[in-house]
Design an enzyme around this catalytic site. Structure first.
Site, PDB file in Angstrom:
ATOM      1  CG  ASP A   1      -1.352   2.029   7.019  1.00  0.00           C
ATOM      2  OD1 ASP A   1      -1.918   1.884   5.906  1.00  0.00           O
ATOM      3  OD2 ASP A   1      -1.181   3.137   7.554  1.00  0.00           O
TER       4      ASP A   1
ATOM      5  CG  ASP B   1      -1.788   1.189   1.327  1.00  0.00           C
ATOM      6  OD1 ASP B   1      -2.343   1.577   0.297  1.00  0.00           O
ATOM      7  OD2 ASP B   1      -1.907   1.746   2.435  1.00  0.00           O
TER       8      ASP B   1
ATOM      9  CB  THR C   1      -1.573   6.460   2.313  1.00  0.00           C
ATOM     10  OG1 THR C   1      -1.751   7.106   1.057  1.00  0.00           O
ATOM     11  CG2 THR C   1      -1.692   7.469   3.441  1.00  0.00           C
TER      12      THR C   1
END
Length: 737
Positions: A603, A404, A406
């Protein structure tokens, strides 16, 4: 943190309320009180170790060993040299040996016979089956030879008595006890990582009462919502948020980052971290088992007790192995008794006992659990938390990593990039006016602008008539001037021409920045760019992973322009932008259908389905609880370099398990034929049961010792940060682009 403090188990110990006791070799065996494993006979241990080093089983075995060792030595000396000493006739010596060895067998070796009997009752043959059979056979034979020597033929008589083997039985018990002591001490070292984590938590907290007074209370008495004071030099008691004060907090004990982190009102605190600067007042948000430290301890303990796929093979082999050894011992007894040289049946007994003793499958059973326990402890000290043994075993096979953007590649929080002034304005003035207006906003981009202005020492004015209801920006008055801060739509509504700064705006957007225009009294004053910086460690981490042969794929919900900009700077060729959670899941499944072994690093809540579906899900410890609960591996620091370290640890652990299994199998493959007397026709050499017992004890100790080598491994990825290039950002401007 609010852990129970269980004491290590012992069959006679009183159970600690709330403590779960598990078997070190068979973690599926779980009890609410101490005892022995019905499968392997090992003493059950508390699932979470205690800070106390007192181990009742170790203490009990030590007492049995040292109290009976003199008796064993006397029996051994009499058996080896009694006829030369001439202290008594040989028939009397047999009685003396019987009396001296009786406490060794019945008291010191009592636990072994109990475990051996339980293995028969539970139909789970194990090492105690072999030890109890071997020593029991030697001892019972010797007792009968002493009490009723007339039952034996003349060929059994040597030096005036029927040959007895009390010394073999006694020495085997003493050596087995010694092996257990060495193993228990070595196994206690595998929990060193958990004990060090448990030791981080403070014992008390300073609570503020409603009347303004303060009191020190035990950590177990802290509740959610309590206001706590953390003075300089004290540890943060629980997880919470800063309400008053400012300080620098050393979080290295959990994150490994050496530099203290600045904390101001609104910032989060992690329990057990060290307040190095000013005094803080915090509000408790997570206590007891809900704290970050408690969850880390639970994850490490769970991983240490889990079973590696490789262990299933070892268990299956061990089960059949015991039955085969008993058959070989019986066959050896009768082969020597019927076809061997005189005294044939004596030779048969000695060799059968040697086979039973040397072939104990303890080394085979310990081969993989010891490696797993040491590796998970080693990983925890590096901020790498494996959920279970399967994750350790599978990570080394990963060839594709989906990341991912961000919060994984980037910091995950907006940071001010720069201000571009229009004619007639200065950059600092543009930032000061925008920050003054944004003081009334709770938007993350606004917070970044305000923080940047304060860090530059700019004096901010109080905004008046603040309005953020449009969704495309904010408006208000600062210092008597009317301000508007937002995207091009807001500027168009106010009839503010932005053409002069559009090229700069497009260039910044191409870099992935979020752009906001500032108008003062209806005139363009400048633009501000806020970005999400790439983590300083990300370039080095990706370079290390590529060097290890991994294919890197970016999948992010951010806009494709931003995603490609970040990917280009980081050298990522395969980019998927504007993907939904279902799209990330589909990407993982597609790569798996192509035969790839996929790891997913993320996250956020949106990453949870893909994390759960991947062969190895990797959660950033700085992210959400949902992501961490869906993953098999958590990086406490949120640093991708941890993946390279975890993969290197996975490779070393699997290699260590294979070494242990190979050693155990080779040892038994060579030892059993030697004990059976296979070389006697050519060399005239037989293996003494006492030598077999020593070899058995050393084999278990060597397997544990080899596993402990993993504790000394260096972090493969290193921790030197590489400065990132130009900052990246999210295109999520919430209407303020």
């Amino acid at each position: 943190m609010n852990h129970p403090s269980p004491r290590p188990s012992h069959p006679g110990a009183a159970p600690t309320p709330g403590t779960v006791y598990v078997c070190p070799m068979h973690p599926e065996i779980r009890r609410d009180r101490p005892g022995h494993c019905p499968k392997c006979g090992m003493a059950l241990e508390p699932e979470l170790p205690s800070l106390e080093d007192d181990n009742p089983e170790l203490r009990d075995f030590s007492r049995r060993f040292w109290w009976t060792l003199p008796l064993t030595l006397v029996v051994f000396v009499l058996a080896m040299a009694g006829h030369r000493l001439g202290l008594m006739d040989m028939a009397t010596q047999s009685w003396v040996e019987l009396v001296l060895s009786l406490p060794v067998l019945l008291w010191a070796g009592g636990p072994f016979f109990v475990r051996g009997w339980q293995s028969v009752v539970h139909r789970s043959p194990n090492m105690w089956t072999l030890i109890s059979l071997g020593t029991g056979a030697a001892f019972v034979y010797s007792v009968v030879a002493t009490v009723a020597p007339g039952w034996f033929p003349a060929s059994f008589v040597a030096m005036g008595r029927v040959a007895v083997y009390f010394e073999a039985a006694a020495v085997i018990i003493s050596l087995t006890l010694l092996g257990q002591l060495l193993e228990l001490k070595a196994r206690s070292q595998t929990s060193a990582a958990i004990k060090s984590l448990l030791g981080l938590a403070p014992k008390t907290a300073r609570r503020l009462r409603d009347d303004g007074t303060e009191e020190d209370v035990p950590l177990a008495h802290v509740h959610v919502g309590d206001r706590l004071r953390v003075r300089p030099g004290e540890k943060v008691p629980v997880d919470g948020v800063v309400e008053e004060g400012a300080s620098a907090v050393d979080e290295s004990m959990l994150t490994g980052e050496p530099l203290p982190v600045s904390k101001r009102p609104g910032d989060r605190l992690i329990g057990a971290t060290l307040n190095t600067g000013g005094a803080l007042v915090m509000r408790a948000e997570k206590v007891g088992g809900a704290t970050v430290l408690s969850q880390i301890v639970q994850m490490v303990a769970q991983a240490q007790r889990s079973r590696a796929p490789m262990q299933r093979m070892a268990d299956e082999v061990a089960g059949w192995f015991v039955m085969a050894v008993v058959a070989i011992a019986v066959l050896s007894f009768f082969a020597w008794g019927l076809f061997g040289p005189e005294p044939r049946w004596v030779f048969g007994l000695i060799n059968a006992v040697s086979v039973l003793i040397i072939a104990c499958p303890c080394a085979l059973g310990l081969a993989t659990p010891m490696s797993i326990m040491v590796a998970t402890g080693r990983g925890a000290t590096q901020g790498i938390l494996f959920r279970d043994a399967a994750a350790i075993e599978n990570l080394r096979k990963v060839d594709t990593l989906i990341v991912d953007k961000t919060g994984t590649l980037t910091e995950g929080r907006p940071a001010f990039h720069r201000a571009e002034p229009a004619d007639g304005f200065e950059a600092d003035e543009v930032l000061r006016l925008a920050a003054s207006l944004d003081q009334g906003s709770e938007h993350p981009l606004a917070a970044a602008i305000v923080q940047a202005a304060r860090e530059r020492g700019l004096v901010l004015d109080t905004p008046e008539g603040f309005d953020s209801g449009s969704g495309i920006g904010v408006q208000g008055s600062v210092g008597g001037r009317r301000l508007a801060l937002g995207n091009t739509v807001l500027m168009a509504q106010g009839q503010v021409a932005v053409d002069a700064l559009l090229p700069q705006a497009e260039a910044l957007r191409a870099e992935g920045a979020s752009v906001m225009f500032l108008a003062v009294d209806g005139r363009l004053a400048g633009l501000l760019a806020v970005s999400d910086p790439v983590k300083a460690s990300t370039p080095e981490a990706l370079a290390t992973l590529r060097a290890a042969g991994l294919r890197i794929v970016m999948a992010t919900g951010d806009g494709l322009t931003t995603a490609r900009s970040v990917a280009a700077r980081l050298g990522i060729d395969e980019v998927h932008g504007e993907v939904q959670p279902a799209d990330k899941l589909a990407l993982v499944e597609r790569l798996q259908r192509e035969g790839r072994v996929v790891a997913m690093a993320g996250d956020g809540i949106n990453d949870a389905p893909a994390l759960a579906r991947a062969d190895v899900g990797i959660a950033m410890g700085t992210g959400t609880d949902v992501a961490m609960n869906s993953a098999q591996l958590t990086l406490v620091k949120g640093d991708l370099r941890g993946i390279a370290s975890a993969r290197a640890l996975s490779q070393a652990t699997v290699a260590n398990m294979r070494q242990n299994l190979a050693f155990a199998l080779v040892y038994n493959g060579l030892g059993v034929p030697l004990a059976a007397g296979l070389l006697y026709p050519w060399t005239g050499w037989l293996l003494s049961p006492m030598v077999a017992a020593l070899a058995m004890s050393l084999s278990s100790a060597s397997v544990v010792g080899n596993a402990l080598r993993l504790r000394g491994r260096h972090d493969a990825a290193g921790h030197t940060a590489t400065p990132a290039g130009a900052p990246a950002s999210s295109e999520h401007g919430h209407g303020r682009h």
